[in-house]
Write a protein that holds these residues in place. Structure first.
Motif, PDB file in Angstrom:
ATOM      1  N   VAL A  85       5.966  20.130   6.213  1.00  0.00           N
ATOM      2  CA  VAL A  85       5.110  21.320   6.198  1.00  0.00           C
ATOM      3  C   VAL A  85       4.571  21.506   7.611  1.00  0.00           C
ATOM      4  O   VAL A  85       3.701  20.741   8.055  1.00  0.00           O
ATOM      5  CB  VAL A  85       3.940  21.182   5.204  1.00  0.00           C
ATOM      6  CG1 VAL A  85       3.066  22.437   5.220  1.00  0.00           C
ATOM      7  CG2 VAL A  85       4.444  20.936   3.789  1.00  0.00           C
ATOM      8  N   GLY A  86       5.083  22.488   8.319  1.00  0.00           N
ATOM      9  CA  GLY A  86       4.660  22.720   9.694  1.00  0.00           C
ATOM     10  C   GLY A  86       4.957  21.504  10.552  1.00  0.00           C
ATOM     11  O   GLY A  86       6.090  21.015  10.607  1.00  0.00           O
ATOM     12  N   ASN A  87       3.924  20.968  11.211  1.00  0.00           N
ATOM     13  CA  ASN A  87       4.083  19.791  12.073  1.00  0.00           C
ATOM     14  C   ASN A  87       3.940  18.479  11.313  1.00  0.00           C
ATOM     15  O   ASN A  87       3.945  17.411  11.926  1.00  0.00           O
ATOM     16  CB  ASN A  87       3.044  19.825  13.210  1.00  0.00           C
ATOM     17  CG  ASN A  87       3.260  21.002  14.136  1.00  0.00           C
ATOM     18  OD1 ASN A  87       4.393  21.397  14.399  1.00  0.00           O
ATOM     19  ND2 ASN A  87       2.167  21.567  14.635  1.00  0.00           N
ATOM     20  N   TYR A  88       3.804  18.553  10.007  1.00  0.00           N
ATOM     21  CA  TYR A  88       3.521  17.362   9.200  1.00  0.00           C
ATOM     22  C   TYR A  88       4.684  17.041   8.265  1.00  0.00           C
ATOM     23  O   TYR A  88       5.375  17.941   7.781  1.00  0.00           O
ATOM     24  CB  TYR A  88       2.253  17.559   8.372  1.00  0.00           C
ATOM     25  CG  TYR A  88       1.018  17.776   9.202  1.00  0.00           C
ATOM     26  CD1 TYR A  88       0.304  16.704   9.721  1.00  0.00           C
ATOM     27  CD2 TYR A  88       0.573  19.064   9.486  1.00  0.00           C
ATOM     28  CE1 TYR A  88      -0.828  16.894  10.491  1.00  0.00           C
ATOM     29  CE2 TYR A  88      -0.556  19.272  10.272  1.00  0.00           C
ATOM     30  CZ  TYR A  88      -1.251  18.189  10.765  1.00  0.00           C
ATOM     31  OH  TYR A  88      -2.356  18.385  11.536  1.00  0.00           O
ATOM     32  N   LEU A  89       4.862  15.745   8.040  1.00  0.00           N
ATOM     33  CA  LEU A  89       5.784  15.289   7.007  1.00  0.00           C
ATOM     34  C   LEU A  89       4.936  14.604   5.942  1.00  0.00           C
ATOM     35  O   LEU A  89       4.431  13.497   6.155  1.00  0.00           O
ATOM     36  CB  LEU A  89       6.821  14.307   7.573  1.00  0.00           C
ATOM     37  CG  LEU A  89       7.811  13.739   6.542  1.00  0.00           C
ATOM     38  CD1 LEU A  89       8.689  14.862   5.979  1.00  0.00           C
ATOM     39  CD2 LEU A  89       8.670  12.639   7.160  1.00  0.00           C
ATOM     40  N   LEU A  90       4.762  15.274   4.813  1.00  0.00           N
ATOM     41  CA  LEU A  90       3.976  14.710   3.726  1.00  0.00           C
ATOM     42  C   LEU A  90       4.848  13.693   2.993  1.00  0.00           C
ATOM     43  O   LEU A  90       5.934  14.029   2.514  1.00  0.00           O
ATOM     44  CB  LEU A  90       3.497  15.812   2.787  1.00  0.00           C
ATOM     45  CG  LEU A  90       2.701  16.948   3.455  1.00  0.00           C
ATOM     46  CD1 LEU A  90       2.234  17.960   2.414  1.00  0.00           C
ATOM     47  CD2 LEU A  90       1.523  16.403   4.236  1.00  0.00           C
ATOM     48  N   ASP A  91       4.369  12.462   2.907  1.00  0.00           N
ATOM     49  CA  ASP A  91       5.187  11.342   2.438  1.00  0.00           C
ATOM     50  C   ASP A  91       4.395  10.559   1.383  1.00  0.00           C
ATOM     51  O   ASP A  91       3.399   9.907   1.695  1.00  0.00           O
ATOM     52  CB  ASP A  91       5.523  10.448   3.632  1.00  0.00           C
ATOM     53  CG  ASP A  91       6.529   9.352   3.302  1.00  0.00           C
ATOM     54  OD1 ASP A  91       6.717   9.069   2.097  1.00  0.00           O
ATOM     55  OD2 ASP A  91       7.101   8.776   4.230  1.00  0.00           O
ATOM     56  N   THR A  92       4.859  10.612   0.135  1.00  0.00           N
ATOM     57  CA  THR A  92       4.113   9.935  -0.927  1.00  0.00           C
ATOM     58  C   THR A  92       4.208   8.409  -0.838  1.00  0.00           C
ATOM     59  O   THR A  92       3.410   7.709  -1.464  1.00  0.00           O
ATOM     60  CB  THR A  92       4.577  10.386  -2.328  1.00  0.00           C
ATOM     61  OG1 THR A  92       5.984  10.151  -2.461  1.00  0.00           O
ATOM     62  CG2 THR A  92       4.271  11.864  -2.553  1.00  0.00           C
ATOM     63  N   ASP A  93       5.151   7.892  -0.056  1.00  0.00           N
ATOM     64  CA  ASP A  93       5.191   6.443   0.145  1.00  0.00           C
ATOM     65  C   ASP A  93       3.896   5.961   0.809  1.00  0.00           C
ATOM     66  O   ASP A  93       3.422   4.855   0.532  1.00  0.00           O
ATOM     67  CB  ASP A  93       6.392   6.046   1.011  1.00  0.00           C
ATOM     68  CG  ASP A  93       7.588   5.627   0.156  1.00  0.00           C
ATOM     69  OD1 ASP A  93       7.459   5.633  -1.090  1.00  0.00           O
ATOM     70  OD2 ASP A  93       8.644   5.306   0.726  1.00  0.00           O
ATOM     71  N   ILE A  94       3.332   6.792   1.682  1.00  0.00           N
ATOM     72  CA  ILE A  94       2.081   6.420   2.341  1.00  0.00           C
ATOM     73  C   ILE A  94       0.932   6.429   1.331  1.00  0.00           C
ATOM     74  O   ILE A  94       0.066   5.547   1.342  1.00  0.00           O
ATOM     75  CB  ILE A  94       1.797   7.359   3.528  1.00  0.00           C
ATOM     76  CG1 ILE A  94       2.873   7.155   4.602  1.00  0.00           C
ATOM     77  CG2 ILE A  94       0.403   7.108   4.099  1.00  0.00           C
ATOM     78  CD1 ILE A  94       2.776   8.105   5.766  1.00  0.00           C
ATOM     79  N   ALA A  95       0.926   7.415   0.432  1.00  0.00           N
ATOM     80  CA  ALA A  95      -0.091   7.434  -0.629  1.00  0.00           C
ATOM     81  C   ALA A  95       0.042   6.206  -1.523  1.00  0.00           C
ATOM     82  O   ALA A  95      -0.958   5.603  -1.941  1.00  0.00           O
ATOM     83  CB  ALA A  95       0.038   8.719  -1.455  1.00  0.00           C
ATOM     84  N   LYS A  96       1.279   5.811  -1.819  1.00  0.00           N
ATOM     85  CA  LYS A  96       1.531   4.605  -2.614  1.00  0.00           C
ATOM     86  C   LYS A  96       0.987   3.365  -1.904  1.00  0.00           C
ATOM     87  O   LYS A  96       0.323   2.508  -2.510  1.00  0.00           O
ATOM     88  CB  LYS A  96       3.036   4.415  -2.829  1.00  0.00           C
ATOM     89  CG  LYS A  96       3.582   4.943  -4.136  1.00  0.00           C
ATOM     90  CD  LYS A  96       5.027   4.546  -4.282  1.00  0.00           C
ATOM     91  CE  LYS A  96       5.912   5.758  -4.179  1.00  0.00           C
ATOM     92  NZ  LYS A  96       7.347   5.424  -4.353  1.00  0.00           N
ATOM     93  N   MET A  97       1.283   3.276  -0.602  1.00  0.00           N
ATOM     94  CA  MET A  97       0.817   2.124   0.172  1.00  0.00           C
ATOM     95  C   MET A  97      -0.706   2.061   0.209  1.00  0.00           C
ATOM     96  O   MET A  97      -1.297   0.982   0.189  1.00  0.00           O
ATOM     97  CB  MET A  97       1.381   2.174   1.599  1.00  0.00           C
ATOM     98  CG  MET A  97       2.811   1.701   1.714  1.00  0.00           C
ATOM     99  SD  MET A  97       3.321   1.479   3.444  1.00  0.00           S
ATOM    100  CE  MET A  97       3.744   3.155   3.887  1.00  0.00           C
TER     101      MET A  97
END
Length: 367
Positions: A238-250
């Protein structure tokens, strides 16, 4: 949602990441056909939901005045149970669970329920002891918990429209959950089996405090271990961001690893000593622990500390090692068989010990 205060876009990206993760969990849950699967996802969903919503309210990203006191009380109670309760055998919470479940470590009494995967050698996924009190609390406040569980998707839609310049995040989550639910439900054959805590632990049997520790924490660590299998990763540019649910999991794993670490510091038992020894032997990089706490602290949305990709990689690998070592000890101390042995102990429970216990109650005037 309170949008009057300016919110840093990096923080918004982090919030959206967490909201996508929770929305994905509940969206998969709703698409599951079997109630046992729904229950497992409900456990994970509540683990993440109460923490994220509490922090959004605390940071006033969600206006506290728009959330009823009853709803805030429910969030505080669930959060406190997950993060503050120390499972001492004589604590009020543990004593209540032992009493309500009729837990009897001495006799063949079917006093617990195991959730097992029949497709993978009856691997044990959950024990009802772990969430007994929480399940009863959630049932008593079911309407509020249901409303709260729908909030992440609503918040995600609002955030994505206002801050991220995208209206497709919700659609993406819904489509991904449809694909995932079908695959996951076909790969796991989940069944529930009554079992006796009196024959659940291997010889030499752990002391009572360690039995309680294992029963209390088993399901949480099992779900942390299974999380990658149950909740596939989603990456959304999304724009300049890569939303990554692995980080939310961590982040969620970091939180419960820290909670368990605090619990271990307050318990000097043989099982705790064995876990500590394994962790000391297997975790080679001492920088993991401050990095894990740094990630844990990023749940406070007022300030998000930067973590590099290399640091995320180290955290992810080492969290897996940590969780595996805890589960290694838990599995080493427990045993269960669901074939002829299971039928044998069930017969004993139905015809000997259980009847003797009931007779003793009658003689003691307890009934």
């Amino acid at each position: 949602m309170n949008t009057e205060n300016k919110i840093n876009k990096d923080n918004v990206a982090d919030i959206c990441q967490d909201l996508i993760f929770i929305s994905f969990i509940y969206s998969i849950q709703r698409k599951m056909k079997e109630p046992y699967y729904q229950e497992l996802y409900g456990y994970i969903g509540v683990m993440a939901l109460n923490i994220v919503l509490h922090e959004l309210i605390q940071s006033k990203i969600i206006d506290p005045d728009l959330v009823s006191e009853e709803a805030r009380s429910v969030l505080r109670s669930i959060r406190s149970r997950y993060l503050k309760e120390i499972p001492m055998e004589d604590s009020k919470v543990i004593s209540k669970i032992l009493n309500e479940m009729g837990t009897d470590f001495e006799h063949y009494v079917f006093d617990m329920v195991l959730s097992v995967d029949r497709n993978k050698n009856d691997r044990l996924l959950a024990i009802n002891f772990s969430f007994w009190d929480l399940e009863n609390y959630i049932k008593d406040h079911g309407d509020i918990v249901h409303i709260l569980s729908e909030l992440p998707m609503q918040l995600l839609e609002a955030f994505s429209q206002i801050f991220m310049g995208s209206e497709e995040l919700v659609t993406f989550v819904e489509e991904a959950s449809s694909r995932s639910a079908e695959v996951i439900e076909s790969s796991i054959k989940l069944e529930k089996k009554s079992y006796a805590s009196g024959v659940f632990f291997k010889n030499p049997e752990p002391i009572k405090q360690d039995k309680v520790l294992i029963l209390y924490h088993y399901t949480i660590f099992s779900l942390l271990e299974l999380m990658d299998e149950l909740i596939p990763n989603i990456q959304i540019p999304v724009g300049n961001y890569l939303l990554d649910t692995d980080i939310a999991k961590m982040k969620l794993k970091a939180l419960f690893i820290e909670v368990f670490g605090v619990n271990m510091k307050r318990m000097e038992t043989p099982v705790v000593s064995e876990i500590k020894k394994l962790l000391n032997n297997e975790i080679k990089d001492a920088s993991f622990f401050p990095l894990n706490r740094k990630l844990r602290n990023n749940i406070h949305y007022g300030r998000i500390d930067k973590i590099t990709q290399e640091e995320y990689k180290l955290i992810g690998i080492t969290q897996t090692i940590y969780i595996q070592q805890v589960m290694k000890v838990f599995r080493k101390k427990t045993k269960y068989k669901l074939g002829n042995w299971y039928q044998f102990i069930k017969w004993i429970a139905n015809n000997t010990d259980a009847n003797m216990i009931e007779e003793k109650k009658r003689k003691d005037g307890l009934e």
